[in-house]
Design an enzyme around this catalytic site. Sequence first.
Site, short mmCIF file in Angstrom:
data_model
loop_
_atom_site.label_atom_id
_atom_site.label_comp_id
_atom_site.label_asym_id
_atom_site.label_seq_id
_atom_site.Cartn_x
_atom_site.Cartn_y
_atom_site.Cartn_z
N LYS A 157 -5.51 4.80 4.23
CA LYS A 157 -6.91 4.38 4.25
C LYS A 157 -6.99 3.00 3.64
O LYS A 157 -6.94 2.82 2.43
CB LYS A 157 -7.81 5.33 3.46
CG LYS A 157 -9.31 5.02 3.67
CD LYS A 157 -10.17 5.35 2.48
CE LYS A 157 -10.21 4.25 1.46
NZ LYS A 157 -10.86 2.99 1.92
N GLU B 282 -2.19 2.40 -9.47
CA GLU B 282 -1.96 1.01 -9.87
C GLU B 282 -3.34 0.40 -10.03
O GLU B 282 -4.03 0.14 -9.05
CB GLU B 282 -1.11 0.28 -8.82
CG GLU B 282 -0.47 -0.99 -9.33
CD GLU B 282 -1.38 -2.20 -9.16
OE1 GLU B 282 -2.03 -2.58 -10.16
OE2 GLU B 282 -1.44 -2.74 -8.06
N CYS C 130 -4.39 -8.18 -9.69
CA CYS C 130 -4.42 -7.30 -10.86
C CYS C 130 -3.50 -7.79 -11.97
O CYS C 130 -3.69 -7.44 -13.14
CB CYS C 130 -4.06 -5.88 -10.46
SG CYS C 130 -2.52 -5.75 -9.54
N GLU D 234 -11.63 -6.96 -17.11
CA GLU D 234 -11.00 -7.63 -15.98
C GLU D 234 -12.06 -8.42 -15.21
O GLU D 234 -13.06 -7.86 -14.75
CB GLU D 234 -10.34 -6.61 -15.06
CG GLU D 234 -9.53 -7.24 -13.95
CD GLU D 234 -8.76 -6.21 -13.13
OE1 GLU D 234 -7.62 -6.49 -12.74
OE2 GLU D 234 -9.32 -5.11 -12.89
#
Length: 471
Positions: free
Chosen positions: A174, A249, A286, A378
Site C-alpha cells: 500500500k 521505521e 526521517c 520532527e
Amino acid sequence: MAEQTVQREKDLYIDGRWVPGGGADLEVENPATEEVTGVITQASPADVEAAVAAAGAAFAEWSATPVAERAAALRRVRAVIAERADVFADIIHREQGSPPKLARGLHVDTPLGVIDATVEALERFPFSGRIGNSEIRREPVGVVAAITPWNLPLHQVIVKVVPALAAGATVVLKPAGLTPLAAFELARAFDSAGLPAGVFNLVPGSGRVVGDQLTRHEGVDQVSFTGSTPVGRRIAGVAAETLTRVTLELGGKSASVVLADTSDELLAKAVKITVANCFLNGGQTCTALSRLVVPKGRLGQVEELAAAAAAKYEPGSRLGPLISAEQRKEVESFLAPGAGGRDAVAVTGPVALPDRGYFVAPTVVSRVDPDSRLAQEEVFGPVLSILTADSDDDAVAIANNSIYGLGGAVWSTDDDAALAVAGRLRTGQVDVNGAAFNPAAPFGGYKQSGTGREIGEYGIADVCEIKAVQR
C-alpha cells in the site's frame, strides 16, 4: 521540466494481473506546481481481500523457490528499473516535487544500490545453521503488508519489498496516497521481470481504510510500516490484537555532534554536510541531521558557516517543495517566535520563493533551547537548529535528549574519540566525519524511531521466523 499529461492509473496489480480498482478515484498533485499530475483508482475492501488471498496462495511455491532463482528474479527487476530509470525519476519529480537531479540520484540510483546489496546478501544468507543436535532454520514469515510513506516513493518501497521477496515472503503493497505513481511503475517492472503471480500485489488507498484493513487482516503475517511515530503507535496497537509481527521505521530528530577537538577545516566540512543532510529532499527525510550540536566557544564561527551554506539552497532550484499545503503550514509553525526558546535567533534571512508550489525558505535557527519544541519535535522541512554544548559529555547528553533515535553524526579530529562518542549515542545509525551511506548496512532506530531493521542481510532476517529442529 515541463508538466506532462496527467498520468491515469485505473487498474491495480493483483495476482499477476492488472484488474480494475473498485475504490474511489484519487488525484495526485505536483507540489512544485500545485497542478494535478496523476489520477489513480484506489482499492476497495474486496480488492484488498483478493490481494491478500493471492499473496497467501503464492507463498508456498515462492518460499520453496531456490535462492539462486529468487536472486535471478530480483536481478531482472533491478535491470528493468535501471532501464526505466529516467521514467521513474520523471514520475518522482512530478509527484513528489524533487528537482530532476535529486529525483534520479537519491530516488532512483540509491534504491538500485539497495537491490544490489540485498541480492548479494541473499546469496550468502544463513537460512540454516546448527547448535548442538539442533538445526536452526530461518523461514520466511509468510505474507508481508508493506505500508510506505510519501517522501521517498520508490526507495522506501524497495527497502521493504525486495528483502521480503528475497527471504521468500510474498508482499501486498500500500503506497502513500500523496505519491502512489512510482509504485505503479514498479509493479510494471515486477510484471516485466516475470515474477510469479501473487508474489507482489499493489493496492493503493488511504491508511485509514486500506492500511487498517491490512493491519487487521488475519491473512497478513507481518506489517512493515514507515511513517510518523503517532501512526506507528496506532499500527502497533492494532497489530497487537492478533499478535501480528510489526516492523516500524518512524520519526527522527538526529543530531550532528561536533566535538571540542575538531579542527577548523573539519568544522567547515561538518557544517556544510550537516546543512546538506538537513535540507536533503526539502528536509523531508526521517534521518535528517536537524540538530547541530557544537562547542559553545565556536558558536559564532558555526553560525557564519551555516548561514553561508544555507544560502546556496535556492527554493525551486536546488531546494524542492514540501509535499503539501498542510505540510508547509506545519513547518512554518516551527519558525514562529518561541518555537526554539526565548534566545533562539534565525541566522538566515528571507529569500524569494516561487509563485507556485509549497516552498519554504531554508532556515537555520541558532541558540536553540534543547528542550524547546524546535529541538524536540520532527520538523520534516528545511530547518536546522544549532545548539551549544559546554563539553563533549554535555554534547552527548543533548544529542540523547530525544524520544527518537534514528540517525546521527559525530565529528572529531581524533577518530578514536569520535568512535567512542558514536558508541554513546542512542541511535540506530551514526556517521563519523561524513562517512557515506552504506546500502548493505541495517537501517532502523532506537526508542520511538521504531522496531526492526531493513535493508540487506538484516532486512531479510527481519521477515524470517526461526525454527529449531532437533535430530
